[in-house]
Every structure is written in C-alpha cells, then in structure tokens.
Design an enzyme around this catalytic site. Structure first.
Site, PDB file in Angstrom:
ATOM      1  N   GLU A 260       0.841  -1.198   0.000  1.00  0.00           N
ATOM      2  CA  GLU A 260       0.000   0.000   0.000  1.00  0.00           C
ATOM      3  C   GLU A 260       0.868   1.237   0.000  1.00  0.00           C
ATOM      4  O   GLU A 260       1.999   1.197   0.479  1.00  0.00           O
ATOM      5  CB  GLU A 260      -0.825   0.062   1.301  1.00  0.00           C
ATOM      6  CG  GLU A 260      -2.100  -0.698   1.260  1.00  0.00           C
ATOM      7  CD  GLU A 260      -2.790  -0.605   2.624  1.00  0.00           C
ATOM      8  OE1 GLU A 260      -3.862  -0.028   2.686  1.00  0.00           O
ATOM      9  OE2 GLU A 260      -2.230  -1.112   3.602  1.00  0.00           O
ATOM     10  N   LYS A 262       2.251   4.536   1.545  1.00  0.00           N
ATOM     11  CA  LYS A 262       2.348   5.044   2.917  1.00  0.00           C
ATOM     12  C   LYS A 262       2.041   6.538   2.852  1.00  0.00           C
ATOM     13  O   LYS A 262       2.846   7.312   2.336  1.00  0.00           O
ATOM     14  CB  LYS A 262       3.733   4.779   3.499  1.00  0.00           C
ATOM     15  CG  LYS A 262       3.859   5.199   4.951  1.00  0.00           C
ATOM     16  CD  LYS A 262       5.153   4.684   5.551  1.00  0.00           C
ATOM     17  CE  LYS A 262       5.225   4.864   7.048  1.00  0.00           C
ATOM     18  NZ  LYS A 262       5.306   6.251   7.472  1.00  0.00           N
ATOM     19  N   ARG A 294      -3.989   8.761  17.027  1.00  0.00           N
ATOM     20  CA  ARG A 294      -3.189   7.571  17.302  1.00  0.00           C
ATOM     21  C   ARG A 294      -3.080   7.279  18.800  1.00  0.00           C
ATOM     22  O   ARG A 294      -2.982   6.133  19.212  1.00  0.00           O
ATOM     23  CB  ARG A 294      -1.804   7.818  16.697  1.00  0.00           C
ATOM     24  CG  ARG A 294      -0.806   6.773  16.929  1.00  0.00           C
ATOM     25  CD  ARG A 294       0.524   7.307  16.432  1.00  0.00           C
ATOM     26  NE  ARG A 294       1.568   6.455  16.897  1.00  0.00           N
ATOM     27  CZ  ARG A 294       2.500   5.931  16.127  1.00  0.00           C
ATOM     28  NH1 ARG A 294       2.502   6.179  14.851  1.00  0.00           N
ATOM     29  NH2 ARG A 294       3.428   5.185  16.630  1.00  0.00           N
ATOM     30  N   PHE A 363      -7.351   2.574   5.492  1.00  0.00           N
ATOM     31  CA  PHE A 363      -6.682   1.358   5.021  1.00  0.00           C
ATOM     32  C   PHE A 363      -7.091   0.108   5.796  1.00  0.00           C
ATOM     33  O   PHE A 363      -6.619  -0.973   5.509  1.00  0.00           O
ATOM     34  CB  PHE A 363      -5.155   1.517   5.013  1.00  0.00           C
ATOM     35  CG  PHE A 363      -4.560   2.139   6.253  1.00  0.00           C
ATOM     36  CD1 PHE A 363      -4.487   1.433   7.435  1.00  0.00           C
ATOM     37  CD2 PHE A 363      -4.060   3.442   6.202  1.00  0.00           C
ATOM     38  CE1 PHE A 363      -3.925   1.999   8.563  1.00  0.00           C
ATOM     39  CE2 PHE A 363      -3.493   4.019   7.338  1.00  0.00           C
ATOM     40  CZ  PHE A 363      -3.433   3.293   8.526  1.00  0.00           C
ATOM     41  N   ARG A 444       3.748  -3.515  17.552  1.00  0.00           N
ATOM     42  CA  ARG A 444       4.656  -3.150  16.471  1.00  0.00           C
ATOM     43  C   ARG A 444       5.281  -4.441  15.973  1.00  0.00           C
ATOM     44  O   ARG A 444       6.399  -4.780  16.319  1.00  0.00           O
ATOM     45  CB  ARG A 444       5.731  -2.201  17.019  1.00  0.00           C
ATOM     46  CG  ARG A 444       6.533  -1.504  15.965  1.00  0.00           C
ATOM     47  CD  ARG A 444       7.544  -0.573  16.613  1.00  0.00           C
ATOM     48  NE  ARG A 444       6.947   0.622  17.174  1.00  0.00           N
ATOM     49  CZ  ARG A 444       6.465   1.629  16.460  1.00  0.00           C
ATOM     50  NH1 ARG A 444       6.510   1.582  15.155  1.00  0.00           N
ATOM     51  NH2 ARG A 444       5.948   2.684  17.053  1.00  0.00           N
ATOM     52  N   LYS A 450       7.067  -0.918   7.396  1.00  0.00           N
ATOM     53  CA  LYS A 450       7.267   0.261   6.562  1.00  0.00           C
ATOM     54  C   LYS A 450       8.629   0.079   5.933  1.00  0.00           C
ATOM     55  O   LYS A 450       9.581  -0.338   6.596  1.00  0.00           O
ATOM     56  CB  LYS A 450       7.183   1.547   7.361  1.00  0.00           C
ATOM     57  CG  LYS A 450       8.044   1.542   8.584  1.00  0.00           C
ATOM     58  CD  LYS A 450       7.834   2.760   9.418  1.00  0.00           C
ATOM     59  CE  LYS A 450       8.533   2.538  10.743  1.00  0.00           C
ATOM     60  NZ  LYS A 450       8.455   3.551  11.691  1.00  0.00           N
TER      61      LYS A 450
END
Ligand code: AMP
Length: 596
Positions: A260, A262, A294, A363, A444, A450
């Site tokens: 995807e 970023k 977030r 997303f 995480r 990423k």
C-alpha cells in the site's frame, strides 16, 4: 480499600526489582481489592498503572504542575508556599518524594472546608474510592474558577494524606506513577488473581482498553465474560503499528505481500454509527461519529471533514483505521506538520479548515455492521473496507475517494513501481503487510512493515543505458551502474587522467524512481557520451555519476563486480562529482560485510 493500603502495596512494588515478584504483588493487590465492591477493583487496576481513567477515555484531570505544588504547599502549612515545593523538587528531583517530605494534616479545618474529612497524621481514613471520586470531580471542573476549584479539591486530598499516601497521590495526579508496573504485569496479575487464561485477558484488554473493566469481568464472569467483551463504537482501540523492513524479507516470509502507499499524514480511527432511530424527532436518524488520534485522543471537533465524510459515505456502523492527509489546492499532500496543526486546533476550526484542508484515507476496517474483524485476515478486512466505502458497484477501487489502494503481489518489480508511483504522488513510500495477518492493537509486529528508508546511498558511474519503448522510445532509461575497482582516485586526479572503462565493475541497473520529465533531462545529459549502440542497448563513456539508494547489497554472479544492489533507486545526478570520485568496490565489500 484504604488509600493507605494501596500506598503500602505501591511502595512494596516500587522496591521490587524482579518482574515475577512485581506480578505477585499486583496479584495480591487485585485479590485484596477484588473482595470489595466492583468499583474499588476497577479503580485499583487503573491506579496501579498510574491511570485514573480508562485508557480509551478522553477525560483528563487537566491539572498543571503548579496547581499541584500549590495544593501541596497549602496542605503542608502556613509557612510553605509553591516556591518552596519547587525548590525541593529541584533538589530531590521527583514530585512523589517531595510530597512525602512534608508533614500534612495540620490544616484540618481548611481540609474539611475543602471537602476533605478529618486530618490524619498517619493517614488511614482516606479510601481509594474517595480519591477516585474526588479526582473525577476535579476532572469535571470547567469554566471560570475551575483551576481554583481543582486546587481546592487537591488540597483537601493532600491534607488527609500520610507521607506514603501523598507520594503516590502526587504521582497519580501528575501522571508520573512509575513504580515499574507495565501493562504485561497487570495482564498476568488479572489472569492469576481470578483464574482466567492470559490470552483471554489479553484479547479483552485489546478490545476494551480498560484494565478496570477487564479485572471486574474476569472476577465476576470468568473466561466467558471476557470473550463476550466486544469492540464498541465510540471506544477507541490502540492502533496497530509497523516495523521497519525490507521487500526482500517480506517476500521471503510471505507468499505475497499486500503493498500500500504510505500516506504522509496523521493516524485516525473513525467510529461511526449512522443511528437507527430518529431520537430527536427531526425526521432524520441521529448518527454519531467520533474521530480519535493515534493516542486515542478524541479529535472529532478538530476534523469536521472526517465527520462529513462519515455522514455522506457510511451507511452502517463501522470502525475504520486510516490516515488524515493535508492537501494543497491541487489535492497534493502537504508535509505532515501541516496536519498536526489541524489536530491541535481547538478554536476557529472553520478558518483552519480553509487554510489547510484535510482528507481521510482509510486502510483498515475493524468493525462493520455488528461484526468485529480484529481477528479476520487483512484480505477480509480490506474487502469489507471496500464494501463499506464503494457506493457505486460499477466504480473501480482507484476511483473511490477515501480508500487506500492495495496490491497483492510477489513481484519485486511491481513493488518497485508502486513505490515510485507513491513517491511521485508526494507520499512517503510504501507499507508491506502480511495478507493473512490479524489486526493486533498496539503491536509493532512484523506483519506491517514500513519500507526502510535508504540507510546509505552510493555514488555510481553510469556506464550503460537502454532506449525505452513506446512513448519512452526517445528516452534513455534502465541505467547501468558501476563502481571503481581500485582506490586510486588521488593518483588519477593528480595525473589528470580519466577513469577507464576497464577500471569499472557493474553493480546493477536502476530504472525506478524516475519521472518522464527527469528521463528527458537525463537523456540530454547522457546522449553526448554514447560510445557504442546495439539494438536498444547503449554503452556510455564513464562521465556521469548517479547517487542511488538501495535496500541491500548481495553477492551475485550477474554483475562483473560480483555484487548486486537490491532494489536500486535513483536519487539524483551528482554533477559535483567526477567518475574518479565515485564509490569503490572496496566500499561495496565493506557495506556488504556490515550486513552480517
Ligand atoms: P511510522 O509513523 O513511520 O512508524 O509509520 C507508521 C505509520 O504510517 C502508521 O502509524 C500510519 O499512521 C502511517 N501510514 C500511512 N499509510 C499507511 C498505510 N497504508 N498503512 C498503515 N499505516 C500507514
């Protein structure tokens, strides 16, 4: 439970270095609180982590350190003021120890006046519940005079504290509990105290973000009760996070990767319930939309565009995860700092909206129409996201506003071109996700990666190229890159001789990260240096140096250097460098070894 008992246990935990022992202490504390009314257990499960309210709640005490110093000073006696407290803080370094260093309780009459009961030199009459209720009142104080009211309430509490109680009260109020109790310790302690499995507690915590509620349900309803805790619209969950990673690793571990763009914005979680009934009698169902950051802060009022998006586009109860991007007049993304300005804005939102418009891109889909999807694979969640957002079944996903595009592929070249497109559109690059993975709140993990930004770049001599095809037939592209195979640039420079082709070894070809406009420029630059041509292939005199990024260096028989750059990416022309300044094979070897 008395607050003094809580403070005793907190002191014991703080003195304990071993994790296992900490869990044992927290277990004992929860068991003890568990014998009391439900609310005490809930409060203690939060207090021990330094929280007054559940993690998902936006409520804050909104007490500045100064109000806390004032309250401590007042409770400490007439000859102490806030400056003394600050001076002690500068000396001692920690507000809990500062609060514990005073002798409270002398201000009995005033304490009673401010809502406290009788003074107590050694504590003992203040309950955990009273502390919680007073802090709840304090959080609710608003408007003019509210800071004075907050200070009065705090004074009333400190005035009834013993040293240990004051230590933990001050830390609780200023969110500095720090007694070494992490989320994992409380999870394990809940499981231990109430005989429920850890994974059941873990899931319930992920869904509810409330240690208090989970402790109470574990005690009263056991495993079945925990399993029945669902996502709830309006109660945010922690965002799943990403690790840095490479395309190589992703493709080695998964059959294919979900790739995807970023987006360079700020994370949002959208909770929307279109409303099933006309509760206010205006002929329309009253919907409810909340937007969280977030950190699970409620940012609904700052982002009316997202609320409008939900009202227009969402017809069913949903929880979506995505990014809010600031855009310029042409719809191109603006730097991330611009979005942050919008998040922080409390007043004059309409003006801010005109200055920096934002748009959401989603997303992930965590809940749709009564169904929780956290445990469903990404493929299913993304399909649901499309169902939720695509209003016209004839429309292609790429034409759907607010929907992140996703490609499933195992082809590195395709991934490269998605990356190049993302960069060209002004975004940050790409995310690589495991298509089979569940949504893990707050984690995480390796399932979202990423792509690592280039750690280093190399300066390579361009020794060849290929004429393009179709609309690119008049452009040179797919540039062959080489490094020098001897470290003799000083010598070459002083003798004035150029690098000869026989001193260069190839390391790869770069074709991505270059726009048409740039290709035209590069063709103009390189065409005069064509030394030989065969079909589409062109040999170039070593004259021009490119800076290239790459993911890693691998040994490889494909190129004459014995090495290959994985995923080379064009960064720029080093017009300030001559071929004799380009990187050497020796440096390449060193960088490859560093990887080990
Ligand atoms: P970083 O902030 O550098 O750790 O990168 C992770 C962040 O990228 C996430 O928390 C999101 O806010 C953001 N992001 C942008 N686009 C995506 C995407 N397609 N999928 C997941 N996260 C994304």
């Amino acid at each position: 439970m008395e607050f003094a008992t809580f403070a005793d246990r907190a002191a014991a935990i703080e003195a304990e270095p071993a994790d296992l022992e900490i869990v044992a202490h927290v277990t004992a504390l929860l068991e003890e609180a568990g014998g009391e009314e439900p609310q005490t257990l809930e409060i203690v499960a939060r207090f021990v982590q330094g929280r007054v309210f559940p993690a998902w709640e936006s409520t804050t005490l909104d007490v500045g350190p100064n109000a806390c110093y004032e309250a401590i000073a007042r409770a400490a006696g007439t000859n102490v003021d806030a400056d003394d407290v600050e001076e002690r803080l500068a000396e001692i370094g920690e507000i809990g120890d500062v609060a514990a260093s005073y002798d409270f309780g002398g201000q009995a009459g005033l304490g009673a006046f401010a809502g406290g009961g009788a003074a107590a030199d050694d504590g003992g009459d203040l309950s955990v519940r009273e502390v919680y209720e007073t802090l709840t009142d304090l959080a609710a104080a608003e408007g003019s005079g509210s800071q004075d009211r907050k200070e009065d309430l705090l004074f009333g509490l400190f005035n009834r504290c013993s040293s240990d109680e004051a230590r933990y009260l001050a830390r609780l109020v200023l969110s500095e509990m720090r007694i070494g109790v992490g989320e994992g310790s409380v999870r394990d302690a809940i499981a231990e105290a109430f005989g429920v499995p850890e994974d059941g507690v873990e899931r319930a915590l992920q869904v509810s973000n409330d240690y208090g509620e989970v402790a109470r349900v574990a005690r009263d309803e056991g495993r079945d009760g925990l399993d029945a805790i669902d996502l709830s619209i309006g109660r945010p969950v922690q965002a799943m996070l990403a690790q840095a990673g490479t395309v190589t690793d992703a493709l080695e571990e998964w059959d294919e990767a979900a790739v995807e763009w970023k987006y360079d914005g700020a994370r949002v979680q959208l909770h929307h319930d279109p409303g099933s009934s006309d509760t206010d009698g205006d002929g329309e169902a009253a919907g409810e939309t909340r937007v969280f950051s977030r950190n699970m802060e409620d940012v609904t009022d700052a982002l009316p565009e997202v609320v409008e998006f939900a009202a227009e586009r969402l017809g069913e109860p949903t929880i979506l995860d995505g990014e809010v991007v600031a855009i310029d007049d042409e719809g191109r993304p603006l730097p991330f700092q611009e979005v942050l300005k919008r998040f922080r804005r409390k007043h004059d939102v309409a003006r801010a909206r005109e200055d920096v418009p934002v748009r959401p891109v989603f997303f992930d889909c965590l809940h749709a129409d009564g169904e929780d999807l956290l445990e469903a694979p990404l493929t299913t969640r993304h399909d649901r996201l499309e169902d939720v957002l695509v209003d016209d079944p004839g429309r292609e996903p790429e034409d759907v506003d607010g929907l992140s595009l996703l490609w499933y592929t195992d082809d590195p070249d395709e991934i490269e071109s998605i990356d190049a497109d993302a960069l060209e559109a002004g975004h940050e690059g790409i995310m690589l996700k495991n298509p089979d993975s569940a949504y893990s709140p707050g984690r995480r993990g390796k399932n979202w990666r990423k792509r690592k930004p280039d750690v280093e770049t190399l300066d390579c001599v361009v020794t060849g190229a290929e004429w393009g095809e179709g609309r690119r037939a008049t452009f040179l592209g797919t540039f062959e890159l080489s490094v020098r195979d001897e470290d003799d640039s000083e010598e070459l420079r002083s003798s004035g001789s150029a690098v000869e082709p026989q001193n260069l070894e190839t390391v790869g070809k770069v074709a991505t990260g270059i726009t048409d406009e740039k290709l035209e420029e590069l063709t103009d630059l390189l065409e005069p240096h064509i030394a030989a041509e065969e079909g589409q292939e062109v040999e170039l005199e070593p004259q021009v140096v490119f800076e290239v990024g790459y993911e890693e260096i691998q040994t490889s028989p494909t190129y004459s250097s014995g090495y290959a750059l994985r995923f080379p990416r064009f960064v720029g022309v080093r017009s300030d460098k001559r071929p004799e300044d380009a990187d050497t094979l020796e440096r390449l070897e060193r960088l490859e070894r560093l990887r080990e």
